[in-house]
Design a protein around this motif. Structure first.
Motif, mmCIF file in Angstrom:
data_model
loop_
_atom_site.group_PDB
_atom_site.id
_atom_site.type_symbol
_atom_site.label_atom_id
_atom_site.label_comp_id
_atom_site.label_asym_id
_atom_site.label_seq_id
_atom_site.Cartn_x
_atom_site.Cartn_y
_atom_site.Cartn_z
ATOM 1 N N GLN A 1 60.152 -20.365 -69.225
ATOM 2 C CA GLN A 1 59.140 -21.402 -69.408
ATOM 3 C C GLN A 1 58.458 -21.730 -68.084
ATOM 4 O O GLN A 1 57.241 -21.895 -68.026
ATOM 5 C CB GLN A 1 59.757 -22.665 -70.022
ATOM 6 C CG GLN A 1 58.779 -23.787 -70.263
ATOM 7 C CD GLN A 1 57.714 -23.434 -71.290
ATOM 8 O OE1 GLN A 1 57.897 -22.555 -72.112
ATOM 9 N NE2 GLN A 1 56.602 -24.125 -71.223
ATOM 10 N N LEU A 2 59.238 -21.806 -67.005
ATOM 11 C CA LEU A 2 58.652 -22.063 -65.690
ATOM 12 C C LEU A 2 57.718 -20.926 -65.283
ATOM 13 O O LEU A 2 56.649 -21.168 -64.709
ATOM 14 C CB LEU A 2 59.749 -22.256 -64.643
ATOM 15 C CG LEU A 2 60.511 -23.564 -64.729
ATOM 16 C CD1 LEU A 2 61.697 -23.551 -63.774
ATOM 17 C CD2 LEU A 2 59.603 -24.755 -64.441
ATOM 18 N N ALA A 3 58.110 -19.687 -65.579
ATOM 19 C CA ALA A 3 57.243 -18.545 -65.263
ATOM 20 C C ALA A 3 55.908 -18.691 -65.984
ATOM 21 O O ALA A 3 54.845 -18.438 -65.392
ATOM 22 C CB ALA A 3 57.929 -17.232 -65.645
ATOM 23 N N CYS A 4 55.948 -19.115 -67.228
ATOM 24 C CA CYS A 4 54.707 -19.321 -67.991
ATOM 25 C C CYS A 4 53.860 -20.423 -67.372
ATOM 26 O O CYS A 4 52.638 -20.272 -67.239
ATOM 27 C CB CYS A 4 55.017 -19.650 -69.449
ATOM 28 S SG CYS A 4 55.783 -18.298 -70.355
ATOM 29 N N LEU A 5 54.499 -21.530 -66.993
ATOM 30 C CA LEU A 5 53.757 -22.638 -66.398
ATOM 31 C C LEU A 5 53.123 -22.232 -65.077
ATOM 32 O O LEU A 5 51.956 -22.532 -64.815
ATOM 33 C CB LEU A 5 54.667 -23.857 -66.222
ATOM 34 C CG LEU A 5 55.145 -24.533 -67.504
ATOM 35 C CD1 LEU A 5 56.191 -25.598 -67.195
ATOM 36 C CD2 LEU A 5 53.985 -25.126 -68.278
ATOM 37 N N PHE A 6 53.879 -21.527 -64.228
ATOM 38 C CA PHE A 6 53.326 -21.069 -62.954
ATOM 39 C C PHE A 6 52.243 -20.013 -63.172
ATOM 40 O O PHE A 6 51.264 -19.961 -62.436
ATOM 41 C CB PHE A 6 54.422 -20.518 -62.035
ATOM 42 C CG PHE A 6 55.176 -21.583 -61.298
ATOM 43 C CD1 PHE A 6 54.550 -22.372 -60.344
ATOM 44 C CD2 PHE A 6 56.514 -21.807 -61.558
ATOM 45 C CE1 PHE A 6 55.244 -23.370 -59.662
ATOM 46 C CE2 PHE A 6 57.223 -22.792 -60.874
ATOM 47 C CZ PHE A 6 56.583 -23.579 -59.930
ATOM 48 N N GLY A 7 52.421 -19.176 -64.160
ATOM 49 C CA GLY A 7 51.441 -18.139 -64.441
ATOM 50 C C GLY A 7 50.115 -18.688 -64.928
ATOM 51 O O GLY A 7 49.043 -18.166 -64.609
ATOM 52 N N GLU A 8 50.181 -19.782 -65.695
ATOM 53 C CA GLU A 8 48.973 -20.376 -66.259
ATOM 54 C C GLU A 8 48.454 -21.554 -65.435
ATOM 55 O O GLU A 8 47.353 -22.042 -65.677
ATOM 56 C CB GLU A 8 49.244 -20.831 -67.693
ATOM 57 C CG GLU A 8 49.599 -19.677 -68.615
ATOM 58 C CD GLU A 8 50.009 -20.147 -70.003
ATOM 59 O OE1 GLU A 8 49.738 -21.319 -70.350
ATOM 60 O OE2 GLU A 8 50.598 -19.343 -70.731
ATOM 61 N N HIS B 1 60.750 -16.599 -61.333
ATOM 62 C CA HIS B 1 61.366 -17.162 -62.532
ATOM 63 C C HIS B 1 61.515 -16.110 -63.637
ATOM 64 O O HIS B 1 62.489 -16.170 -64.391
ATOM 65 C CB HIS B 1 60.590 -18.395 -63.011
ATOM 66 C CG HIS B 1 60.829 -19.582 -62.123
ATOM 67 N ND1 HIS B 1 62.025 -20.256 -62.077
ATOM 68 C CD2 HIS B 1 60.023 -20.198 -61.221
ATOM 69 C CE1 HIS B 1 61.951 -21.233 -61.200
ATOM 70 N NE2 HIS B 1 60.735 -21.219 -60.673
ATOM 71 N N LEU B 2 60.616 -15.160 -63.689
ATOM 72 C CA LEU B 2 60.788 -14.062 -64.651
ATOM 73 C C LEU B 2 62.027 -13.253 -64.307
ATOM 74 O O LEU B 2 62.784 -12.843 -65.193
ATOM 75 C CB LEU B 2 59.553 -13.168 -64.683
ATOM 76 C CG LEU B 2 58.359 -13.715 -65.453
ATOM 77 C CD1 LEU B 2 57.163 -12.807 -65.265
ATOM 78 C CD2 LEU B 2 58.685 -13.870 -66.931
ATOM 79 N N GLU B 3 62.246 -13.008 -63.019
ATOM 80 C CA GLU B 3 63.449 -12.269 -62.604
ATOM 81 C C GLU B 3 64.720 -13.049 -62.916
ATOM 82 O O GLU B 3 65.736 -12.475 -63.284
ATOM 83 C CB GLU B 3 63.385 -11.952 -61.109
ATOM 84 C CG GLU B 3 62.346 -10.904 -60.780
ATOM 85 C CD GLU B 3 62.150 -10.684 -59.288
ATOM 86 O OE1 GLU B 3 62.557 -11.555 -58.478
ATOM 87 O OE2 GLU B 3 61.570 -9.649 -58.942
ATOM 88 N N GLN B 4 64.667 -14.373 -62.776
ATOM 89 C CA GLN B 4 65.830 -15.205 -63.083
ATOM 90 C C GLN B 4 66.118 -15.256 -64.578
ATOM 91 O O GLN B 4 67.258 -15.362 -64.991
ATOM 92 C CB GLN B 4 65.632 -16.637 -62.550
ATOM 93 C CG GLN B 4 65.515 -16.724 -61.047
ATOM 94 C CD GLN B 4 66.713 -16.152 -60.343
ATOM 95 O OE1 GLN B 4 67.849 -16.553 -60.573
ATOM 96 N NE2 GLN B 4 66.477 -15.186 -59.474
ATOM 97 N N ALA B 5 65.041 -15.163 -65.366
ATOM 98 C CA ALA B 5 65.202 -15.207 -66.814
ATOM 99 C C ALA B 5 65.846 -13.922 -67.283
ATOM 100 O O ALA B 5 66.545 -13.859 -68.246
ATOM 101 C CB ALA B 5 63.859 -15.414 -67.488
#
Length: 93
Positions: A68-75, A89-93
């Motif tokens: 979810q954090l990756a999505c927020l940072f990405g957008e 965050h994608l790597e952590q997920a």
């Protein structure tokens, strides 16, 4: 009869009661409940609160929260757009 995934009691019938139960679990530092609140906040357009809940859940090790954090940072929703943090965050997920 459906049961609550947190307490195994019969599922709440009202949305208000569902949110109350999720908040109870989030206040007890349940990362899954924190992520659920973060997603609900995101869907309602409150990206600042969505970030706050997802960030706390990620700190507690929830992989879904990292996504979810990756999505927020990405957008760039609720936070400044940041490709490095998105990848982290994608790597952590």
């Amino acid at each position: 009869e459906p049961t609550c995934p947190f307490c195994r009691q019969p599922a709440s019938e009202s949305e208000e009661e569902v949110v109350k139960n999720i908040m109870k679990r989030a206040n007890a530092n349940d990362p899954v409940a924190m992520l659920q609140m973060g997603l609900r906040r995101c869907w309602s357009g409150d990206h600042d609160d969505a970030f706050r809940y997802a960030n706390k859940a990620a700190e507690l090790g929830d992989a879904g929260a990292h996504f979810q954090l990756a999505c927020l940072f990405g957008e760039g929703k609720g936070v400044e757009k940041d490709a490095k943090k998105k990848v982290y965050h994608l790597e952590q997920a």
